[in-house]
Design a protein around this motif. Structure first.
Motif: not given
Length: 529
Positions: A434-444, A503-510
């Motif tokens: 779901l937006p704003p998690g665009v990364i997951g949307l594009f993956a699916k 948490i910061a690293l994965t958040g920034v990458l996502a």
């Protein structure tokens, strides 16, 4: 050189050749290279660094006092970072070593783009796991030397697996990745859940390995070779009784890898194993263990068994539909007030995600070029790894020392720790697509497109239904974060620096990949066979 010595050198397929630079004509009579070739140390550097570091940690543990045992964790994390950096000189080249010096010239170790992408995922996931484990080893009083040795050993096997191009090396790498993982799960001595989880994980895996070895034996009996390239060339010519033997071997080999990828109905070990293991180890299994299993599955299907696509294509399609349905429906049934509910929900979620990851390999069974859909699986795996490790990092940070991880304990987190609550909500929305998690949307969307392009409309419909089911439990957990309530004790204490960094690293990458998801798609697209 005597005749027996020459025969031995040729039969053992001594060190290999460098595909990018060439190795002359290794099969030419009288050529020195037909008997002796140099090992490409740069190509094998990533898994070798992890393996050597494991031995160094094991020996150093004998001489360090208790106060200096934390140095072992720093050494392990540094070694994994160095192994990841060793991938840089290999970018843009196809390199191979440990090759046959006669006949087909097939190689046992190949560092191509597919290998590098999976090794990046494996070593990156292991490095993040090491950061998560630094405070956990101390808080849970885990034996430091054993823990870091086992983690590095498993990472070395997982990094070797995508480079393997013969079934023997593939099985050995898979077991090197798996056997230390059993011990990691059961390393919390005196914990009943940990011991039971390790035993179930071990017995199930041993059974699956035995079935897979039987399949490998059948394939070898039918084709006379263990190298994936030779098997791919030999299987179409097999007929009669040998053809039946070969088909049986293909199916049994797939069963073994189905267990490693947590595909239903071979998924039953997952929830108990994740709950019984230390939380960082559960995160490791969900990302690195899954990446190793899927890379092996892709290699045996696309590389070794393309002529049997009519067998493994439908099998993987059914497994994909069954796995995503079982995982998501079980996750939907999890109650937020149950002990370990956060880890248990992520465990069932990982089963559902495994179903999505199986869709592109299944689609490869109908593709004109079976290697084309592989990029979709790797793109999804990369995106999933980032956000799943981030979610596990938050769960690990909020889990009170010695307590379990309940979703209900996250109630009111937005009031006490708004940044952490937003980070966890973002990770969950990414997993949901779901937006704003665009990364997951594009993956699916990428995986969905692979099914549609292959003509698997029914599988695309099943996937769409499962995405809707997954929305319910991800949003339900997200809603808990913003409900009024009293945060748990784990949410009040300061987070250790390594957990904050993860948490910061994965958040920034996502966030970065959500802004430019085409980077991951292009990167994974380079792995087409």
């Amino acid at each position: 050189m005597t005749a027996p010595t020459a025969a031995l050198a040729t039969g053992l397929a001594g060190p290999g050749q460098h595909l990018a630079r060439g190795a002359g004509n290794p099969g030419a009579p009288g050529s020195a290279e037909s008997l002796v070739q140099s090992v490409d140390w740069a190509a094998i550097a990533p898994p070798t660094i992890a393996a050597v570091a494991a031995l160094v940690v094991l020996v150093a543990d004998l001489f360090l006092g208790e106060r200096r045992k934390p140095l072992l964790g720093a050494l392990a994390a540094a070694a994994l970072a160095l192994a990841g950096l060793a991938l840089l000189p290999l970018v843009g080249e196809d390199r191979a070593t440990f090759c046959l010096t006669s006949g087909s010239g097939a190689c046992s170790y190949v560092a191509d783009p597919f290998t590098l992408v999976v090794q990046l995922l494996v070593l990156g996931g292991a490095f993040v796991t090491a950061l998560l484990s630094l405070p956990a080893v101390r808080q849970e009083r885990l034996p430091a030397g054993e823990f870091w040795f086992l983690l590095l050993s498993s990472a070395a096997g997982a990094a070797l697996l995508p480079a393997a191009r013969d079934l023997a090396t593939l099985v050995i790498a898979l077991e090197v990745a798996s056997l230390p993982a059993f011990a990691l799960v059961g390393l919390r001595r005196g914990e009943r859940l940990s011991s039971e989880a390790a035993l179930k994980f071990f017995l199930s895996s041993v059974t699956a390995t035995a079935v897979m070895l039987l399949g490998v034996g059948f394939v070898y009996a039918a084709t006379g070779s263990l190298h994936l390239r030779d098997i791919a060339e030999g299987l179409p010519a097999v007929d009669g009784r040998l053809g039946t033997l070969a088909a049986t071997g293909v199916v049994l080999t797939l069963v073994g890898f189905a267990f490693k990828t947590a595909a239903a109905p071979f998924h039953f070990w997952v929830p108990e194993t994740y709950v019984g293991a230390p939380v960082p180890v559960a995160a490791y299994l969900s990302v690195v263990g899954k990446a190793a299993g899927f890379s092996g599955l892709i290699l045996v299907t696309v590389r070794a068994f393309p002529s049997y696509a009519h067998v493994w294509g439908p099998v993987l399609a059914v497994l994909a539909a069954l796995t995503m349905s079982v995982g998501n429906l079980a996750a939907l049934r999890q109650r937020p007030d149950r002990p370990h509910s956060a880890v248990r929900l992520l465990a069932w979620s990982s089963v559902g995600q495994a179903g999505y990851l199986l869709v592109p390999p299944a689609a490869a069974g109908w593709a004109d070029r079976p290697g084309d859909p592989v990029g979709a699986t790797l793109a999804y795996a990369l995106m999933y790894a980032v956000v799943n490790l981030g979610a596990f990092a938050v769960v690990c940070a909020l889990r009170p020392a010695g307590g379990d991880a309940r979703i209900e304990a996250h109630r009111g987190l937005a009031a006490g720790r708004p940044v952490v609550a937003l980070a966890l909500a973002f990770f969950l929305l990414c997993l949901a697509g779901l937006p704003p998690g665009v990364i997951g949307l594009f993956a699916k969307v990428t995986v969905f497109g692979a099914a549609v392009d292959a003509g698997l409309g029914w599988l695309a419909v099943v996937m769409a239904v499962n995405v809707v089911i997954a929305l319910v439990y991800y949003l339900r957990w997200t809603a808990v974060l913003f409900r009024p309530g009293q945060p748990s004790d784990g949410a009040r204490v300061p987070f250790p620096a390594p957990l904050t960094a993860v948490i910061a690293l994965t958040g920034v990458l996502a966030l970065a990949v959500s802004g430019a998801p085409q980077l991951i798609l292009r990167f994974a697209g380079m792995t087409l066979f």
